[in-house]
Scaffold this motif. Structure first.
Motif, PDB file in Angstrom:
ATOM      1  N   CYS A   1      75.050  22.491   2.334  1.00  0.00           N
ATOM      2  CA  CYS A   1      74.724  21.895   3.635  1.00  0.00           C
ATOM      3  C   CYS A   1      73.583  20.900   3.469  1.00  0.00           C
TER       4      CYS A   1
ATOM      5  N   ASN B   1      72.073  19.531   6.296  1.00  0.00           N
ATOM      6  CA  ASN B   1      71.495  19.316   7.633  1.00  0.00           C
ATOM      7  C   ASN B   1      70.022  19.693   7.762  1.00  0.00           C
ATOM      8  N   PHE B   2      69.577  20.610   6.976  1.00  0.00           N
ATOM      9  CA  PHE B   2      68.170  21.023   7.014  1.00  0.00           C
ATOM     10  C   PHE B   2      67.673  21.289   8.432  1.00  0.00           C
ATOM     11  N   CYS B   3      68.396  22.120   9.158  1.00  0.00           N
ATOM     12  CA  CYS B   3      67.863  22.614  10.430  1.00  0.00           C
ATOM     13  C   CYS B   3      66.542  23.301  10.047  1.00  0.00           C
TER      14      CYS B   3
ATOM     15  N   TYR C   1      64.802  25.785  10.700  1.00  0.00           N
ATOM     16  CA  TYR C   1      64.646  27.239  10.556  1.00  0.00           C
ATOM     17  C   TYR C   1      65.472  27.796   9.391  1.00  0.00           C
ATOM     18  N   CYS C   2      66.344  26.976   8.798  1.00  0.00           N
ATOM     19  CA  CYS C   2      67.443  27.535   7.992  1.00  0.00           C
ATOM     20  C   CYS C   2      67.256  27.385   6.484  1.00  0.00           C
TER      21      CYS C   2
ATOM     22  N   VAL D   1      69.745  27.965   4.292  1.00  0.00           N
ATOM     23  CA  VAL D   1      71.028  27.713   3.620  1.00  0.00           C
ATOM     24  C   VAL D   1      71.013  26.479   2.698  1.00  0.00           C
ATOM     25  N   PRO D   2      70.503  25.319   3.146  1.00  0.00           N
ATOM     26  CA  PRO D   2      70.532  24.155   2.240  1.00  0.00           C
ATOM     27  C   PRO D   2      69.760  24.393   0.940  1.00  0.00           C
TER      28      PRO D   2
ATOM     29  N   GLN E   1      79.836  25.234   5.834  1.00  0.00           N
ATOM     30  CA  GLN E   1      78.666  25.351   6.721  1.00  0.00           C
ATOM     31  C   GLN E   1      78.733  24.336   7.842  1.00  0.00           C
TER      32      GLN E   1
ATOM     33  N   HIS F   1      79.265  21.743  13.583  1.00  0.00           N
ATOM     34  CA  HIS F   1      77.964  21.308  14.094  1.00  0.00           C
ATOM     35  C   HIS F   1      78.217  20.349  15.253  1.00  0.00           C
TER      36      HIS F   1
ATOM     37  N   ARG G   1      68.172  19.498  15.191  1.00  0.00           N
ATOM     38  CA  ARG G   1      69.615  19.669  15.386  1.00  0.00           C
ATOM     39  C   ARG G   1      70.339  18.357  15.732  1.00  0.00           C
TER      40      ARG G   1
HETATM   41 FE1  SF4 Z   1      73.151  23.877   7.703  1.00  0.00          FE
HETATM   42 FE2  SF4 Z   1      74.013  25.511   9.628  1.00  0.00          FE
HETATM   43 FE3  SF4 Z   1      71.753  26.059   8.337  1.00  0.00          FE
HETATM   44 FE4  SF4 Z   1      71.827  24.015  10.028  1.00  0.00          FE
HETATM   45  S1  SF4 Z   1      72.135  26.195  10.569  1.00  0.00           S
HETATM   46  S2  SF4 Z   1      70.946  23.984   7.961  1.00  0.00           S
HETATM   47  S3  SF4 Z   1      73.895  23.281   9.741  1.00  0.00           S
HETATM   48  S4  SF4 Z   1      73.775  26.004   7.468  1.00  0.00           S
END
Ligand code: SF4
Ligand code: SAM
Length: 469
Positions: free
Chosen positions: A185, A187-189, A191-192, A194-195, A229, A265, A304
């Motif tokens: 991913c 996107n680097f939200c 809080y997240c 995942v990336p 994602q 998204h 976002r």
């Molecule tokens: Fe990526 Fe989803 Fe995490 Fe946003 S919430 S950084 S879109 S995985």
């Protein structure tokens, strides 16, 4: 655009197959395995790949984790509680090993990919035999061989973003299959994590996706769940003009009976995709569209890239294109700086949309993300009160939205016998709502028609109207 990732070479994949064959021949290799999975569908599907690899290495599944010779924890680190649960369960297994010294313990998945975690594991959890990150999954046979041959703890964590094609998969369910279309991913939200643990966004070639779908169709799969994602940005960087909507059209033409996907998204939800849903025969009338917050101020801090108005506009268009579509979402409460007014905005959005279901989370600070270092972290008691209010609101809304199915005909992909009766079966309707109906063993794995007669909590009750499709 220059590619920053690569498809794992055929030679490397073949090398892994040789390692799997070599493990199979080792006299001291474990005989049985058990996989403990945490987290999202991506992880569930990774576990199916781990099972595929383990079986290629000659292991067979054990009924219980405490009976297995090899236990592997496929971890998640999206929220602190997932991480704590995994570490608690791993530590518990150390006790089991006191009576069964031959037990091998492995840890893989997102948690291992966190910066510094592999070193911590090495120091604090010395009883773990092998650990590897998400980027090393395809090298599992090599890691296993090394661990068995050397008898030493083996840790492998690469950061290179790769696409492994052709991994063996041992699917948990035959009728409904996961199919990964993209990894990572970008996107680097704020809080997240995942990336940071799943790497840069990278799409599989459409030819590889379609080949896998064709095989699934041949194998009798009734439903394909496309995974990524952020599936709406599928194709970016491939340089061949493919988009998610175009991929969906190809799959629709192929005749897969049911197509679902997650996650979308809102910022990348295009009109082209909405049109594809409108025109399609097989894409289910259901959409998971995480909103995260109803406050523009918080959405901005979350990075976002959409506002409440943009979100509501997307919802309006989806409903116009696909009448009766079922909407579901993810919501975080207690994000840093969330005021009572921001929270009210979220409550109002939930009221305005009328979701069929919502996954609600208390914000959990993740080391290394932007939000973790933001000031104004919200106190735990306030977040708890807010999530309770939100859940109560959503439960009431759900009871209302699900009433639209009463008296309607629904098609259910039957998953198994109902927990309460062996004369009833249950599965998911076209809108991804659970349905229980009268049925028998032969229905399992098939699509069955029924009329919805009642609503019990969040489950629809149906009376069968026609035979197996
Ligand atoms: Fe990526 Fe989803 Fe995490 Fe946003 S919430 S950084 S879109 S995985
Ligand atoms: N890619 C998807 C998306 O954009 O929504 C899902 C990713 S994440 C695995 C699933 C959900 O976990 C998110 O939608 C978000 O609501 C929640 N989540 C992610 N990070 C979180 C955090 N630090 N604290 C609480 N919830 C979080």
């Amino acid at each position: 655009m220059e590619r920053i990732y690569q498809v794992v070479s055929e030679e490397d994949m073949a090398r892994q197959k040789s390692f799997a064959a070599a493990v199979r021949e080792l006299p001291h290799r474990p005989e049985t395995y058990f996989i403990v999975t945490y987290g999202c569908q991506m992880n569930a599907h990774d576990s199916e790949k781990l099972a595929g690899i383990l079986e290629e290495m000659g292991l067979i599944p054990a009924a219980k984790r405490e009976e297995a010779d090899f236990v592997i924890f496929n971890t998640c680190c999206v929220r602190d509680n997932a991480e704590r649960r995994a570490l608690g369960n791993i530590t518990w297994l150390r006790e089991v090993r006191k009576t069964r010294p031959e037990l091998m313990i492995a840890v893989c998945g997102c948690m291992i990919q966190e910066p510094g975690m592999a070193e911590k594991i090495l120091k604090q959890y010395r009883f773990i035999n092998l650990a590897f990150g998400t980027a090393n999954l395809h090298r599992f046979p090599e890691i296993m061989y090394e661990a068995l041959e050397s008898g030493r703890n083996t840790v492998k964590v690469d950061t290179q973003d790769v696409i492994p094609e052709g991994l063996p998969v041992q699917r948990l369910r035959k009728e409904s299959a996961y199919l990964t279309i993209m990894y990572g991913c970008d996107n680097f939200c704020s809080y997240c994590i995942v990336p940071y643990v799943r790497g840069r966004e990278r799409s599989r070639e459409p030819s590889a996706v379609l080949r896998e779908a064709e095989q699934l169709l041949k194998d009798g799969t009734k439903e394909i769940m496309l995974l990524g994602q952020n599936v709406n940005s599928y194709g970016k960087g491939l340089g061949n003009g493919i988009t998610f909507a175009k991929l969906l059209k190809e799959l629709d033409r192929m005749g897969v009976p049911r197509i679902r996907f997650m996650t979308s998204h809102p910022k990348d939800l295009s009109d082209e995709l909405i049109d594809a849903m409108h025109d399609s025969k097989h894409i289910l009338p259901q959409f998971h569209l995480p909103v995260q917050s109803g406050s523009d101020r918080i959405l901005k801090k979350m990075n976002r890239h959409y506002t409440r108005d943009i979100y509501m506009e997307r919802v309006r268009k989806l409903r116009e294109a696909v009448p009766g579509i079922g909407l579901s979402t993810d919501i975080i409460v207690g994000f840093p700086g969330e005021t009572e007014e921001d929270f009210r905005d979220t409550m109002n959005l939930v009221r305005d949309v009328g979701f069929d279901s919502a996954f609600t989370f208390i914000y959990s600070p993740r080391v290394g993300t932007l939000a973790a270092s933001m000031e104004e972290q919200v106190a735990a008691d306030i977040s708890t009160r807010r999530i309770e209010e939100l859940i109560a609101l959503q439960e009431g809304i759900q009871q209302e939205t699900l009433k639209r199915f009463l008296g309607q005909e629904e098609e259910v992909l039957v998953e198994g016998f109902s927990k309460r009766s062996d004369e009833a079966v249950s599965g998911k309707g076209r809108h991804a709502v659970s349905v229980t109906l009268n049925g028998e063993a032969a229905d399992i794995g098939n699509i069955v028609k029924c009329r919805i007669t009642a609503l019990k909590h969040n489950t629809l009750m149906g009376e069968r109207t026609a035979g197996v499709k």
